[in-house]
Design a protein around this motif. Structure first.
Motif, mmCIF file in Angstrom:
data_model
loop_
_atom_site.group_PDB
_atom_site.id
_atom_site.type_symbol
_atom_site.label_atom_id
_atom_site.label_comp_id
_atom_site.label_asym_id
_atom_site.label_seq_id
_atom_site.Cartn_x
_atom_site.Cartn_y
_atom_site.Cartn_z
ATOM 1 N N MET A 31 1.283 -4.464 5.761
ATOM 2 C CA MET A 31 1.588 -5.534 4.809
ATOM 3 C C MET A 31 2.736 -6.427 5.258
ATOM 4 S SD MET A 31 0.775 -3.417 1.353
ATOM 5 C CE MET A 31 1.058 -4.795 0.232
ATOM 6 N N LEU A 32 3.692 -5.868 5.993
ATOM 7 C CA LEU A 32 4.787 -6.707 6.510
ATOM 8 C C LEU A 32 4.457 -7.300 7.876
ATOM 9 C CD1 LEU A 32 8.034 -4.780 5.472
ATOM 10 C CD2 LEU A 32 6.878 -6.669 4.303
ATOM 11 N N HIS A 33 3.391 -6.811 8.505
ATOM 12 C CA HIS A 33 3.010 -7.288 9.836
ATOM 13 C C HIS A 33 1.495 -7.529 9.901
ATOM 14 C CE1 HIS A 33 7.051 -6.498 11.334
ATOM 15 N NE2 HIS A 33 7.010 -5.476 10.496
ATOM 16 N N PRO A 34 0.979 -8.410 9.056
ATOM 17 C CA PRO A 34 -0.469 -8.633 9.032
ATOM 18 C C PRO A 34 -1.004 -9.299 10.298
ATOM 19 C CG PRO A 34 0.633 -10.203 7.606
ATOM 20 C CD PRO A 34 1.680 -9.209 8.055
ATOM 21 N N SER A 35 -0.136 -9.842 11.131
ATOM 22 C CA SER A 35 -0.627 -10.391 12.402
ATOM 23 C C SER A 35 -0.967 -9.269 13.384
ATOM 24 C CB SER A 35 0.407 -11.334 13.016
ATOM 25 O OG SER A 35 1.580 -10.612 13.361
ATOM 26 N N VAL A 36 -0.481 -8.048 13.112
ATOM 27 C CA VAL A 36 -0.757 -6.892 13.966
ATOM 28 C C VAL A 36 -1.858 -6.025 13.367
ATOM 29 C CG1 VAL A 36 0.233 -4.801 15.008
ATOM 30 C CG2 VAL A 36 1.621 -6.882 14.826
ATOM 31 N N TYR A 37 -1.758 -5.713 12.076
ATOM 32 C CA TYR A 37 -2.669 -4.797 11.395
ATOM 33 C C TYR A 37 -3.454 -5.538 10.315
ATOM 34 C CZ TYR A 37 0.286 -1.097 13.371
ATOM 35 O OH TYR A 37 0.965 -0.275 14.213
ATOM 36 N N ALA A 38 -4.780 -5.424 10.348
ATOM 37 C CA ALA A 38 -5.618 -6.058 9.329
ATOM 38 C C ALA A 38 -5.870 -5.143 8.137
ATOM 39 C CB ALA A 38 -6.956 -6.482 9.926
ATOM 40 N N THR A 39 -5.748 -3.831 8.358
ATOM 41 C CA THR A 39 -6.088 -2.875 7.318
ATOM 42 C C THR A 39 -5.068 -1.751 7.246
ATOM 43 O OG1 THR A 39 -7.520 -1.777 8.927
ATOM 44 C CG2 THR A 39 -8.596 -3.234 7.356
ATOM 45 N N THR A 40 -5.004 -1.128 6.068
ATOM 46 C CA THR A 40 -4.169 0.044 5.865
ATOM 47 C C THR A 40 -4.925 1.050 5.016
ATOM 48 O OG1 THR A 40 -2.075 0.906 4.983
ATOM 49 C CG2 THR A 40 -2.965 -1.055 3.898
ATOM 50 N N ILE A 41 -4.768 2.318 5.364
ATOM 51 C CA ILE A 41 -5.347 3.418 4.600
ATOM 52 C C ILE A 41 -4.203 4.350 4.219
ATOM 53 C CG2 ILE A 41 -6.844 5.445 4.685
ATOM 54 C CD1 ILE A 41 -8.638 3.844 6.627
ATOM 55 N N SER A 42 -4.122 4.636 2.929
ATOM 56 C CA SER A 42 -3.026 5.441 2.412
ATOM 57 C C SER A 42 -3.560 6.534 1.501
ATOM 58 C CB SER A 42 -2.065 4.532 1.627
ATOM 59 O OG SER A 42 -1.104 5.294 0.947
ATOM 60 N N LEU A 43 -3.286 7.753 1.851
ATOM 61 C CA LEU A 43 -3.648 8.915 1.036
ATOM 62 C C LEU A 43 -2.357 9.462 0.426
ATOM 63 C CD1 LEU A 43 -5.943 10.468 3.752
ATOM 64 C CD2 LEU A 43 -6.717 9.310 1.690
ATOM 65 N N GLY A 44 -2.189 9.256 -0.878
ATOM 66 C CA GLY A 44 -0.966 9.716 -1.537
ATOM 67 C C GLY A 44 0.268 8.954 -1.102
ATOM 68 N N GLY A 45 0.084 7.788 -0.520
ATOM 69 C CA GLY A 45 1.225 6.983 -0.076
ATOM 70 C C GLY A 45 1.819 6.194 -1.226
ATOM 71 N N TYR A 46 2.898 5.541 -0.936
ATOM 72 C CA TYR A 46 3.584 4.792 -1.971
ATOM 73 C C TYR A 46 3.885 3.390 -1.474
ATOM 74 C CZ TYR A 46 6.928 7.949 0.359
ATOM 75 O OH TYR A 46 7.596 8.721 1.275
ATOM 76 N N TRP A 47 4.534 2.600 -2.306
ATOM 77 C CA TRP A 47 4.625 1.157 -2.088
ATOM 78 C C TRP A 47 6.057 0.655 -2.000
ATOM 79 C CZ3 TRP A 47 -0.035 -0.654 -0.841
ATOM 80 C CH2 TRP A 47 -1.117 0.155 -1.163
ATOM 81 N N ARG A 48 7.004 1.557 -2.101
ATOM 82 C CA ARG A 48 8.427 1.286 -1.872
ATOM 83 C C ARG A 48 8.980 2.521 -1.177
ATOM 84 N NH1 ARG A 48 8.496 -0.224 -7.886
ATOM 85 N NH2 ARG A 48 8.466 -2.496 -7.851
ATOM 86 N N PRO A 49 9.936 2.360 -0.273
ATOM 87 C CA PRO A 49 10.461 3.549 0.400
ATOM 88 C C PRO A 49 11.255 4.424 -0.566
ATOM 89 C CG PRO A 49 11.771 1.633 0.978
ATOM 90 C CD PRO A 49 10.610 1.127 0.153
ATOM 91 N N THR A 50 11.213 5.716 -0.318
ATOM 92 C CA THR A 50 12.052 6.658 -1.064
ATOM 93 C C THR A 50 12.925 7.376 -0.045
ATOM 94 O OG1 THR A 50 10.425 8.424 -0.919
ATOM 95 C CG2 THR A 50 10.295 6.993 -2.848
ATOM 96 N N PHE A 51 14.173 7.500 -0.356
ATOM 97 C CA PHE A 51 15.112 8.127 0.568
ATOM 98 C C PHE A 51 15.715 9.358 -0.079
ATOM 99 C CE2 PHE A 51 15.258 3.538 1.534
ATOM 100 C CZ PHE A 51 14.761 3.579 2.816
#
Length: 171
Positions: free
Chosen positions: A54-74
Motif C-alpha cells: 500500500m505504501l509502495h504500489p509501484s513495486v507491489y500490485a497485490t497484498t495477501i494478509s492472514l490475520g494481519g493488521y492495518w497499523r503497526p503495533t509495537f
C-alpha cells in the motif's frame, strides 16, 4: 520492528520494498513490473505485506494478509515513534485508504474472535474505494492463530492467480 523505517531500528521497509526487489531482479529470472510482485504474510507479516504494497504500489500490485493488521503495533521496549507523530500517521493504512487509496488489490482473512486484526479489517473494508480494492473474509469462528489461516492459503493463491497478471496460471 514491524517492517518500518525508523531511527530506532533497521530500515525494514526499505529492505522489503527496494533491496529485496532489486536483489531478485539482479539475481533471478523475475518478470518485470508490479503485477509480478505480491506481498503475503500472516499476523505481523500480514501487516508488513499490507504496508509494503500500500505504501509502495509501484513495486507491489497485490497484498495477501492472514490475520494481519492495518497499523503497526509495537511492544515495549521497542516503540520507535509515538501515536499521532508524522511517522505514525504515515503508517496508518486505514487513513491512507480513506485519504489517497493506492492502486492495490488486497485479500484478507481473519476470524471473528481476532481482536488484533478484525477492527482494522472492518474499517479498511468500509473505507475501500477505487483504485484500492479488497476481498475480505471474516470467519464466524477463530482467533489469531495459524491453525485458522493455513487452510485458506490455497484460496489466497487462487485469488492471486485471478487478480494479478504475473501470477495467472501459465504466466
Amino acid at each position: 520492528n514491524e517492517c518500518t523505517d525508523s531511527a530506532a531500528g533497521p530500515k525494514m521497509e526499505t529492505w522489503l520494498t527496494k533491496d529485496v526487489p532489486q536483489w531478485v531482479y539482479d539475481n533471478l529470472r523475475a518478470a518485470p513490473g508490479r503485477t509480478s510482485w505480491a506481498a503475503f504474510g500472516y499476523s505481523a507479516g500480514g501487516w508488513c505485506a499490507n504496508m509494503a504494497a500500500m505504501l509502495h504500489p509501484s513495486v507491489y500490485a497485490t497484498t495477501i494478509s492472514l490475520g494481519g493488521y492495518w497499523r503497526p503495533t509495537f511492544d515495549p521496549p521497542f516503540v520507535p515513534f509515538t501515536p499521532g507523530s508524522p511517522e505514525a500517521k504515515r503508517y496508518d493504512l486505514i487513513a491512507l485508504v480513506h485519504r489517497t487509496p493506492p492502486p492495490v488489490a488486497a485479500w484478507t482473512l481473519t476470524g471473528r474472535q481476532d481482536r488484533l486484526s478484525v477492527p482494522g479489517t472492518e474499517r479498511v473494508t468500509r473505507e475501500a474505494k477505487a483504485p484500492f480494492s479488497i476481498t475480505t473474509t471474516i470467519l464466524p469462528q477463530g482467533a489469531h492463530n495459524a491453525d485458522l489461516w493455513i487452510p485458506h492459503i490455497p484460496d489466497a493463491l487462487a485469488w492471486l492467480g485471478k487478480t494479478s497478471r504475473g501470477f495467472a496460471p501459465g504466466a
